[in-house]
Structures are given as structure tokens and as C-alpha cells.
Motif scaffolding. Structure first.
Motif, short mmCIF file in Angstrom:
data_model
loop_
_atom_site.label_atom_id
_atom_site.label_comp_id
_atom_site.label_asym_id
_atom_site.label_seq_id
_atom_site.Cartn_x
_atom_site.Cartn_y
_atom_site.Cartn_z
N SER A 88 0.83 -1.21 0.00
CA SER A 88 0.00 0.00 0.00
C SER A 88 0.87 1.26 0.00
O SER A 88 2.09 1.20 0.16
CB SER A 88 -0.90 0.00 1.23
OG SER A 88 -0.17 0.37 2.36
N THR A 89 0.22 2.40 -0.17
CA THR A 89 0.93 3.68 -0.04
C THR A 89 1.43 3.80 1.41
O THR A 89 0.94 3.11 2.30
CB THR A 89 -0.01 4.86 -0.33
OG1 THR A 89 -1.17 4.71 0.48
CG2 THR A 89 -0.41 4.91 -1.79
N ARG A 90 2.37 4.71 1.62
CA ARG A 90 2.92 4.87 2.97
C ARG A 90 1.82 5.29 3.95
O ARG A 90 0.76 5.78 3.56
CB ARG A 90 4.03 5.94 2.95
CG ARG A 90 3.53 7.35 2.66
CD ARG A 90 4.52 8.38 3.16
NE ARG A 90 4.21 9.72 2.70
CZ ARG A 90 3.28 10.52 3.27
NH1 ARG A 90 2.53 10.09 4.29
NH2 ARG A 90 3.08 11.74 2.80
N ARG A 91 2.11 5.12 5.24
CA ARG A 91 1.16 5.55 6.27
C ARG A 91 1.12 7.09 6.34
O ARG A 91 2.09 7.74 5.94
CB ARG A 91 1.56 4.97 7.63
CG ARG A 91 1.15 3.49 7.76
CD ARG A 91 1.61 2.91 9.07
NE ARG A 91 3.06 2.72 9.08
CZ ARG A 91 3.86 3.11 10.06
NH1 ARG A 91 3.37 3.74 11.12
NH2 ARG A 91 5.15 2.89 10.01
N PRO A 92 0.05 7.65 6.87
CA PRO A 92 -0.01 9.12 6.97
C PRO A 92 1.08 9.64 7.90
O PRO A 92 1.46 8.98 8.87
CB PRO A 92 -1.39 9.39 7.59
CG PRO A 92 -2.17 8.14 7.43
CD PRO A 92 -1.20 7.02 7.35
N GLY A 93 1.59 10.80 7.56
CA GLY A 93 2.47 11.51 8.48
C GLY A 93 3.94 11.12 8.49
O GLY A 93 4.71 11.66 9.28
N ILE A 94 4.36 10.15 7.65
CA ILE A 94 5.80 9.82 7.60
C ILE A 94 6.27 9.85 6.15
O ILE A 94 5.47 9.93 5.23
CB ILE A 94 6.09 8.42 8.23
CG1 ILE A 94 5.29 7.31 7.49
CG2 ILE A 94 5.79 8.40 9.73
CD1 ILE A 94 5.73 5.90 7.87
N LYS A 95 7.58 9.72 5.97
CA LYS A 95 8.12 9.67 4.61
C LYS A 95 8.04 8.24 4.08
O LYS A 95 8.14 7.29 4.87
CB LYS A 95 9.61 10.10 4.62
CG LYS A 95 9.85 11.55 4.97
CD LYS A 95 10.68 12.18 3.85
CE LYS A 95 10.52 13.69 3.75
NZ LYS A 95 9.15 14.16 3.51
N ALA A 96 7.88 8.09 2.76
CA ALA A 96 7.81 6.74 2.18
C ALA A 96 9.07 5.95 2.54
O ALA A 96 9.01 4.76 2.86
CB ALA A 96 7.63 6.82 0.67
N GLY A 97 10.23 6.62 2.51
CA GLY A 97 11.49 5.95 2.81
C GLY A 97 11.60 5.50 4.26
O GLY A 97 12.47 4.69 4.61
N ASP A 98 10.73 6.03 5.12
CA ASP A 98 10.75 5.63 6.54
C ASP A 98 9.67 4.59 6.84
O ASP A 98 9.54 4.13 7.98
CB ASP A 98 10.48 6.84 7.44
CG ASP A 98 11.62 7.86 7.35
OD1 ASP A 98 12.74 7.43 7.00
OD2 ASP A 98 11.36 9.06 7.57
N ASP A 99 8.90 4.23 5.84
CA ASP A 99 7.81 3.28 6.06
C ASP A 99 8.32 1.86 5.80
O ASP A 99 8.73 1.52 4.68
CB ASP A 99 6.64 3.61 5.12
CG ASP A 99 5.41 2.78 5.42
OD1 ASP A 99 5.54 1.54 5.48
OD2 ASP A 99 4.32 3.37 5.60
N ALA A 100 8.33 1.05 6.85
CA ALA A 100 8.91 -0.31 6.76
C ALA A 100 8.24 -1.14 5.67
O ALA A 100 8.91 -1.89 4.95
CB ALA A 100 8.80 -1.02 8.11
N ASN A 101 6.92 -0.98 5.53
CA ASN A 101 6.21 -1.79 4.53
C ASN A 101 6.58 -1.40 3.10
O ASN A 101 6.69 -2.25 2.23
CB ASN A 101 4.70 -1.66 4.72
CG ASN A 101 4.20 -2.67 5.75
OD1 ASN A 101 4.70 -3.79 5.83
ND2 ASN A 101 3.24 -2.25 6.55
N VAL A 102 6.74 -0.10 2.89
CA VAL A 102 7.11 0.36 1.54
C VAL A 102 8.54 -0.10 1.23
O VAL A 102 8.82 -0.61 0.14
CB VAL A 102 6.99 1.90 1.44
CG1 VAL A 102 7.50 2.38 0.08
CG2 VAL A 102 5.55 2.35 1.66
N LYS A 103 9.43 0.03 2.21
CA LYS A 103 10.82 -0.40 1.99
C LYS A 103 10.92 -1.90 1.73
O LYS A 103 11.72 -2.36 0.92
CB LYS A 103 11.69 -0.02 3.20
CG LYS A 103 12.13 1.45 3.16
CD LYS A 103 13.29 1.71 4.07
CE LYS A 103 12.89 1.51 5.52
NZ LYS A 103 13.91 1.85 6.49
N ALA A 104 10.04 -2.65 2.44
CA ALA A 104 10.06 -4.10 2.28
C ALA A 104 9.72 -4.53 0.85
O ALA A 104 10.17 -5.59 0.39
CB ALA A 104 9.08 -4.75 3.26
#
Ligand SMILES: [Zn+2]
Length: 542
Positions: A88-104
């Protein structure tokens, strides 16, 4: 050039439609399905050999099984299909690069990544509870993060159609957000599966006119219209269809690719999969249902066993004069086969066709034909019914014509049923049989007498015919014929068996249920051994 209805005409191919399979992701969310990593690998290889363009295989971040899949499949890459990681898209309020699911998603190391994001304003404000502007940032930020990693990015606009109906402007903004940072395709999802074809057509047309980009369609089947909805979207300009094989998926399932692909390719001249793949379609759908461990829907359009089965005398007469009379396409195009069902309503010429399958030179007037007709009449009078048990019919013809081969010779069998204390097994069987002069005595236990006999028979025969390991029973039905005689009544047992790609039916009849089952079982195994002797895939093709 005159075009016959239902024929594939190569020079009419209008456009390429990309087939995006999500059997391993959305399909795995169906009730009753639980794929192992091995299952997923086997299905992916089969889809690849059909010529599917994309295989969405799961989310490496949220599921270690999916990560193992991506690791293992890399060792022997697919020939044609692109693997897709899904998240999914990153969670609200953080950077995509800091979102563990996006990085995974990157760890799956796939060329393509599918990202789903919200396009319905109500979902943004009431479900994920953020602002409309933040949701658009989440889409932009996640897509651009993945584009910077050089991924092909497929943006799935979740609830797009419901969102469009509620707030067209915002739904289109969500697509625009993905497009402006480089998404490669925009997929319109009918996530709740309740839209009508007319709505899908109108909305897709609008999107296609606005966006100069590849547009995909992803439909669920809650209104029973997922395939029609997918097809109208393609007719309006979508060039990617997402779906699953056999329509597996959450709730009522996803759009069934085994229906969509032949409709688009054979009826609309659009290229979806390889032509060889098309001829493998029926076997592949059955294979996937075997791995999913769900009963195959025999009434499934194009690929089901009943899809080209004719029973009524008028229909059979018609089909024998011209296949166009009662068939919308030639069954071979999708690797299926025409079946003429043996029953009291089928005429003499039908039965003759069945006989000619074993002995092509036999004519209507031949002595053999008259002999077999008489035998058939007598068997039907006793209570046999060969409809759905064409394999027993073929074996009966073989026996009558002396065209048999002795694969095994059963000398003796015994079944014992007992009530045990604290024991799961309720029956055991002992079988003595011979193959080419070698004798074997084998015992086995089972859940009930028929299961014990089946197990013992295979145990004995697998020593001589190891290929029997591929065969198993899929259905077992008992019908009491003369109900007035109570427990002394005659019973007809119908068995259906499969080797994972083909299916065949056999029948047994007796006032002893064990004997009726045994006869159907022996016919089934014998037929499998015939198939294996001249492996032409002719199961039940009478
Ligand atoms: Zn879905």
C-alpha cells in the motif's frame, strides 16, 4: 474474408491486452484457500507457460511466506511473466522511505511493484482518517520513492468506481497524483464488486479520455458481473486486466481470467496470451483448482467439463451436422473437448460415435454395433447409466469388442468393518492380485470400507504402475435405484477421478454397495492405465 462465428482470425487482432494475474495475492484471500510456498511456485510457473504478462505474488513486508516465494523463484526465473510485489501507499504523516512496509517491497527485488491507494474521499476521511490532501501526498510520495528505485509502478486506485460516483473530482485527483510522479499504469478497481457494466463503461471512458496512460481494470464479483465489467472496460480503452484464475478471491471472488481471456482473444481479436497457452487453458484451470484444493466448477464457461457437453437428442443431432448449431466456439481452442453424454435421450448415432472411438471401422450395420447396442440396452435396463461415466462405457465397448488389455488380475479381496475403541480407522481391506504372473497381497486401513479398498488396491498396483500416484478420486456418489426394496435395493455408484489435468467418470452397479464401488473403482484405474498407455488426453471424449 468471411469470418465464421467464434473463430480466431489472426489478422483481426486489434490490440494487446496485458493480463495481470493476482491468483497468488487476491486469490489467496479466498475462503478455503491456503497456498504453501511450493503451491505458489507451481502456479506461477504454470501461469508463465500460459503467457500471462504479470504475476502479482504478494507482500514481502507483511508475510514471510511471500518473501520466501520471491527468494526461491529468483533462482529459476520465469520466461515471460513479470513478477509484481504488492503493497500500500505509505502511512499518513511519515516519509515513504521511513515506512517499513514500503521499503520491504524493494526486498522482493521485482521489476514491477503494485501500490494501492485511496481514491474514495469517504475512505480517506472515515477509514484511514487523514486529510484529503495528505492522501494525495501519500500516493505521490510512495510512487516517486519507487520510481527513484527504477521500478515499474502500477497504481491500484482502490474503490475507484465508488469514489468516482461519490466525488469524481477527487477520484481523478488520486489518479493524477500517481501519474504526475511517473506511475506507469493506473488501475481502476471495483473493490466492492457492486458496479454495473454501464457504469464501468461510462467511468472508464472518461478516465481514458483524460489520462494518456495505460489503464487497468480490477473487478470483484459481488454483483456477479466481474467478467462483463472487465470486458466493457477493455472495450472502452483499458489495456490491462487484473483477475484470478477460476475467479478465486475475497467474498464472491475476483474477475475470472479464464472467462475474460478467451472472450477478448477469441471473440474480439485482442491478444492476451500465447495461442499455445490458449490451448492449455482448460488443463491449467483444473491444475490450479487441484493445487488450491477446491472442487473445480464443471459448469465454468469455456474450461468446465460441461461447457461443451451435449445431452438432448436434438442437440446431439445438430452438433453432429454442424458444430455451430450448439457451440459458441470450437472446444479445442481452449483445450476443452466436446462430450456427447450417453443416456436414453441420446440416439443410435451417438452410441455409434462412442463405439468408433475404440474401433473406427465399425459401421451402423456392423454385427459388433448390434451386439453392443443390445448389451447397452440390457445394462441400462439393469440400472446402469453411462451419462458422466463415459469411461465405463468405453471399457464396456472394449470388452465387447475384445480390445482389452489385462493390466491386473484381482484374485480375491476382503473387507472388514469394525467398531474400534479409540481408533480412527473403521475398516480394513486385504487384496490379492497379480500382474504379469507376479502376485501381491496387500492390506490397508481406511475411513470406511470403500476407502480401505481404494487404498489397498493402489498400494498393490503402485508397485507395478508407479504413475498411479498421480491419480485420485474427486467424487463418489451413491444412488439407490429401487427404493421399495429398502436396504436390499440395488445401488449405482458413480466415481470421478483425476490425474490433476484430466477428469473421467466411471460407474458400478450391484445390490452390494461394496461391490458396486469396487467395480467403479477398478474401471477408473483401468481407464487411467489405458490413458497412460497412449497418452493422448482423451479422457471421456466419446
Ligand atoms: Zn481485489
Amino acid at each position: 474474408m468471411k469470418r465464421k462465428r467464434g473463430d480466431l482470425v489472426g489478422d483481426l487482432i486489434k490490440k494487446k491486452v496485458f493480463i495481470y494475474d493476482t491468483t497468488l495475492r487476491d486469490g489467496a484471500q479466498a475462503e478455503g484457500i491456503s497456498f504453501t510456498v511450493n503451491d505458489k511456485i507451481r502456479i506461477a510457473r504454470r501461469l508463465d507457460s500460459l503467457g500471462v504478462d504479470y504475476i502479482e505474488a504478494g507482500n514481502p513486508g507483511s508475510n514471510p511466506k511471500d518473501m520466501e516465494f520471491f527468494d526461491r523463484i529468483k533462482k529459476e526465473p520465469l520466461n515471460h511473466a513479470k513478477l509484481v510485489a504488492f503493497g500500500s501507499t505509505r502511512r499518513p504523516g511519515i516519509k515513504a522511505g521511513d515506512d517499513a512496509n514500503v521499503k520491504a517491497l524493494l526486498t522482493a527485488n521485482t521489476g514491477a511493484v503494485a501500490i494501492f491507494g485511496k481514491s474514495w474521499d469517504f475512505h480517506v476521511t472515515d477509514i484511514i482518517r487523514t486529510t484529503l490532501e495528505e492522501n494525495l501526498d501519500m500516493i505521490r510520495d510512495t510512487v516517486s520513492f519507487l520510481k527513484a528505485e527504477d521500478k515499474e509502478v502500477i497504481f491500484d486506485a482502490e474503490h475507484f468506481f465508488d469514489g468516482y460516483k461519490a466525488n469524481r473530482e477527487y477520484a481523478l485527483k488520486s489518479l493524477e497524483a500517481a501519474k504526475e510522479v511517473g506511475a506507469d499504469s493506473l488501475v481502476l478497481c471495483d473493490t466492492n464488486g457492486g458496479c454495473f457494466p454501464s457504469e464501468i463503461a461510462e467511468i472508464t471512458r472518461d478516465v481514458v479520455e483524460i489520462f494518456n496512460l495505460s489503464i487497468g481494470i480490477h473487478c470483484h464479483n459481488d454483483g456477479g458481473m466481474a467478467e462483463a465489467n472487465s470486458i466493457v472496460a477493455v472495450e472502452e480503452g483499458a489495456d490491462q486486466v487484473q483477475g484470478t484464475f477460476n475467479g478465486y478471491g475475497e467474498r464472491c471472488g475476483n474477475a475470472d481470467l479464464s472467462v475474460i481471456i478467451p472472450n477478448l482473444q477469441l471473440k474480439r481479436g485482442m491478444a492476451c496470451i500465447k495461442e499455445e497457452g490458449m490451448r492449455e487453458l482448460s488443463a491449467a484451470c483444473r491444475y490450479i483448482s487441484e493445487i488450491a484444493n477446491l472442487p473445480f466448477n464443471e459448469r465454468q464457461p469455456y474450461v468446465g467439463r460441461s461447457a461443451f457437453a451435449h445431452k438432448g437428442g436434438m442437440h446431439i443431432d445438430g452438433i453432429q451436422k454442424s458444430r455451430h448449431s450448439f457451440e459458441h466456439i470450437a472446444p479445442e481452442l481452449v483445450g476443452n473437448e466436446r462430450r456427447i453424454l450417453m443416456s436414453e435421450v441420446s440416439g443410435r448415432s451417438t452410441i455409434l460415435k462412442g463405439i468408433q472411438k475404440v474401433a473406427p471401422s465399425v459401421s451402423k450395420e456392423s454385427e459388433e454395433t448390434i451386439l453392443i447396442m443390445d448389451k447397452l440396452k440390457q445394462l441400462e435396463h439393469e440400472g446402469f447409466q453411462f451419462e458422466g461415466a463415459e469411461s465405463s462405457f468405453e471399457l464396456m465397448v472394449r470388452r465387447a469388442l475384445g480390445k482389452t488389455k489385462t493390466f491386473f488380475d484381482v484374485k480375491d479381496f476382503r473387507v472388514l468393518c469394525e467398531e474400534h475403541w479409540q481408533n480412527d480407522y473403521s475398516a480394513s481391506a486385504i487384496i490379492k492380485l497379480g500382474v504379469d504372473g507376479n502376485e501381491e497381497i496387500v492390506a490397508a486401513e481406511g475411513d470406511g470400507p470403500v476407502n480401505a479398498l481404494d487404498t489397498a488396491l493402489r498400494k498393490a498396483l503402485e508397485i507395478f504402475y508407479p504413475q498411479l500416484k498421480r491419480m485420485r478420486l474427486t467424487d463418489y456418489k451413491v444412488r439407490v435405484l429401487d427404493t421399495t426394496r429398502g436396504t436390499a435395493a440395488k445401488v449405482r455408484v458413480h466415481i470421478e477421478s483425476t490425474d490433476g489435468e484430466r477428469v473421467w467418470g466411471t460407474v458400478g452397479l450391484s445390490s452390494n454397495i461394496i461391490e458396486a464401488s469396487w467395480n467403479a473403482l477398478v474401471d477408473s484405474i483401468e481407464y487411467f492405465l489405458y490413458l497412460n498407455g497412449n497418452d493422448k488426453g482423451e479422457a471421456g471424449n466419446i
